[in-house]
Design a protein around this motif. Structure first.
Motif, PDB file in Angstrom:
ATOM      1  N   ASP A  53       3.364  -7.820   2.111  1.00 37.62           N
ATOM      2  CA  ASP A  53       4.021  -6.387   1.632  1.00 37.62           C
ATOM      3  C   ASP A  53       4.338  -6.759   0.105  1.00 37.62           C
ATOM      4  OD1 ASP A  53       4.162  -3.739   2.044  1.00 37.62           O
ATOM      5  OD2 ASP A  53       6.752  -4.290   2.172  1.00 37.62           O
ATOM      6  N   ASP A  56       1.743  -7.066  -2.245  1.00 44.31           N
ATOM      7  CA  ASP A  56       1.267  -5.670  -2.404  1.00 44.31           C
ATOM      8  C   ASP A  56       2.452  -5.145  -3.428  1.00 44.31           C
ATOM      9  OD1 ASP A  56      -0.145  -3.403  -2.387  1.00 44.31           O
ATOM     10  OD2 ASP A  56       0.997  -2.637  -0.481  1.00 44.31           O
ATOM     11  N   ASP A  60       0.888  -3.989  -7.049  1.00 42.27           N
ATOM     12  CA  ASP A  60       1.103  -2.816  -7.518  1.00 42.27           C
ATOM     13  C   ASP A  60       1.590  -2.847  -8.981  1.00 42.27           C
ATOM     14  OD1 ASP A  60       1.055   0.020  -7.655  1.00 42.27           O
ATOM     15  OD2 ASP A  60       2.459   0.309  -6.088  1.00 42.27           O
ATOM     16  N   ARG A 151       0.678   4.141  -2.389  1.00 42.31           N
ATOM     17  CA  ARG A 151       0.653   4.813  -0.887  1.00 42.31           C
ATOM     18  C   ARG A 151       0.479   3.634   0.025  1.00 42.31           C
ATOM     19  NH1 ARG A 151      -5.027   6.828   1.469  1.00 42.31           N
ATOM     20  NH2 ARG A 151      -5.159   4.503   1.283  1.00 42.31           N
ATOM     21  N   ASN A 152      -0.325   2.512  -0.323  1.00 45.98           N
ATOM     22  CA  ASN A 152      -0.291   1.387   0.549  1.00 45.98           C
ATOM     23  C   ASN A 152       0.991   0.553   0.682  1.00 45.98           C
ATOM     24  OD1 ASN A 152      -3.196   1.759   0.417  1.00 45.98           O
ATOM     25  ND2 ASN A 152      -3.850   0.107  -0.839  1.00 45.98           N
ATOM     26  N   ASP A 153       1.551   0.708  -0.372  1.00 50.25           N
ATOM     27  CA  ASP A 153       3.129   0.084  -0.279  1.00 50.25           C
ATOM     28  C   ASP A 153       3.704   0.749   0.847  1.00 50.25           C
ATOM     29  OD1 ASP A 153       2.775  -1.936  -1.991  1.00 50.25           O
ATOM     30  OD2 ASP A 153       3.734  -0.900  -3.632  1.00 50.25           O
ATOM     31  N   GLY A 156       2.239  -0.112   4.268  1.00 47.61           N
ATOM     32  CA  GLY A 156       2.734  -1.331   4.699  1.00 47.61           C
ATOM     33  C   GLY A 156       4.288  -1.502   4.965  1.00 47.61           C
ATOM     34  N   ILE A 183      -2.464  -5.269   6.964  1.00 48.09           N
ATOM     35  CA  ILE A 183      -2.132  -4.840   5.633  1.00 48.09           C
ATOM     36  C   ILE A 183      -3.510  -5.202   4.680  1.00 48.09           C
ATOM     37  CG2 ILE A 183      -0.927  -5.602   3.350  1.00 48.09           C
ATOM     38  CD1 ILE A 183       1.426  -5.602   5.187  1.00 48.09           C
ATOM     39  N   ILE A 186      -5.937  -2.440   4.837  1.00 46.28           N
ATOM     40  CA  ILE A 186      -5.781  -1.479   4.106  1.00 46.28           C
ATOM     41  C   ILE A 186      -6.022  -1.654   2.917  1.00 46.28           C
ATOM     42  CG2 ILE A 186      -3.968  -0.043   3.154  1.00 46.28           C
ATOM     43  CD1 ILE A 186      -2.297  -0.202   5.728  1.00 46.28           C
ATOM     44  N   PHE A 187      -5.901  -3.068   2.129  1.00 45.26           N
ATOM     45  CA  PHE A 187      -6.225  -3.327   0.906  1.00 45.26           C
ATOM     46  C   PHE A 187      -7.582  -3.229   0.807  1.00 45.26           C
ATOM     47  CE2 PHE A 187      -2.328  -6.691   0.208  1.00 45.26           C
ATOM     48  CZ  PHE A 187      -1.649  -5.419   0.100  1.00 45.26           C
ATOM     49  N   SER A 190      -8.920   0.655   0.446  1.00 40.54           N
ATOM     50  CA  SER A 190      -8.631   0.998  -1.016  1.00 40.54           C
ATOM     51  C   SER A 190      -9.327   0.396  -1.976  1.00 40.54           C
ATOM     52  CB  SER A 190      -6.956   0.714  -1.054  1.00 40.54           C
ATOM     53  OG  SER A 190      -6.175   1.649  -0.164  1.00 40.54           O
TER      54      SER A 190
END
Length: 221
Positions: A53, A56, A60, A151-153, A156, A183, A186-187, A190
Motif C-alpha cells: 500500500d 502504491d 501515485d 482510487r486504487n489507494d 488498498g 493489491i 488491482i495494480f 488498472s
C-alpha cells in the motif's frame, strides 16, 4: 471542436485549469509524504500488505508529478506519459507478487495493531487526496491514470484495514499476504486499463497527423 493538442475544447480547459493543477499537487504532496511514513510502518509491523500500500502511495505521487509535467503537451506525448504510468504500475505489481511469494515461504509474525493504525492513517490521507480528483476522473489517458492510481489507494487502504483485523483474529500472517496479492491484482487491472486508453489516444493522435518523432510540444495559446 478539437484544437492542436488533439483534445476537445472542454477537455483542454480542464487540464489547464488552476483547480486541476491544485488537485494534482495535493495528490503529490500527500501521497509521497504519507507513502514514506507508511513504508516505515510496514517494516515496523512486518506487514507485506502495508508495504504494498505504501508503494502504491509513493508510485501515485510520482506518477501524478509526471501528469503535472504533461499538462499542455500534445495528445501524443500525454498518451506516451500515460503509457509509462501503466508500465510503472505493472512493474509495481510484479514486484509485490515476487516479494509476497518469498514471504509465503518465509513467514514472520505481523503486528496487527500497528498495521491497522498505519492503514487507518493512510485511508484518511487518501480520502483527502481523492476528493479534489472526483470531477476529473474522466478525460484522456493521462487524467484517467491519475484517477485510477488514487482510487486504487483507497481500495488498498480498506483492504489493509480488514487484513489487520483478520491477522489479529487468526494470529497468522495469511490475511496480510493475501491482501498484498489482491493489491497487486488491482495494480494489474488498472495498468491494463491505462495502457489500453493510452494506445487509443496514440491512434487518435496519429489519425490527426501528429508528428510522433518530434519532441514534446506545448499547446498554442
Amino acid at each position: 471542436m478539437a484544437d492542436d493538442c488533439g483534445c476537445t475544447a472542454d477537455e483542454t480547459l480542464v487540464v489547464k485549469s488552476p483547480g486541476y493543477r491544485r488537485a494534482l499537487w495535493t495528490v503529490v504532496a500527500l501521497n509521497i509524504g504519507y507513502g514514506v511514513v507508511e513504508l516505515a510502518g510496514g517494516f515496523l509491523s512486518n506487514s507485506q500488505a502495508l508495504k504494498a500500500d505504501a508503494l502504491d502511495f509513493i508510485g501515485d505521487g510520482s506518477i501524478t508529478f509526471i501528469a503535472i509535467l504533461a499538462i499542455g503537451w500534445a495528445l501524443v506525448w500525454r498518451a506516451r506519459a500515460a503509457l509509462l504510468q501503466g508500465l510503472f504500475l505493472l512493474g509495481m505489481a510484479v514486484w509485490i507478487v515476487i516479494e509476497t511469494v518469498i514471504r509465503i515461504f518465509n513467514q514472520a509474525t505481523v503486528e496487527p495493531g500497528m498495521m491497522g493504525a498505519f492503514a487507518l492513517g493512510a485511508l484518511i490521507v487518501n480520502v483527502v487526496a481523492v476528493l479534489p480528483l472526483l470531477q476529473y476522473r474522466k478525460g484522456d489517458a493521462n487524467m484517467r491514470a491519475v484517477w485510477l492510481f488514487s482510487r486504487n489507494d483507497a481500495i488498498g487502504n480498506v483492504a489493509v484495514l480488514i487484513a489487520a483485523g483478520l491477522v489479529a483474529v487468526t494470529a497468522t500472517p495469511w490475511p496480510d499476504l493475501i491482501v498484498a496479492l489482491m493489491i497487486a491484482g488491482i495494480f494489474l487491472h488498472s495498468a491494463w486499463g491505462i495502457m489500453t486508453q493510452a494506445r487509443s489516444d496514440l491512434r487518435q493522435a496519429a489519425r490527426q497527423g501528429f508528428a510522433v518523432k518530434e519532441g514534446p510540444e506545448t499547446e498554442k495559446p
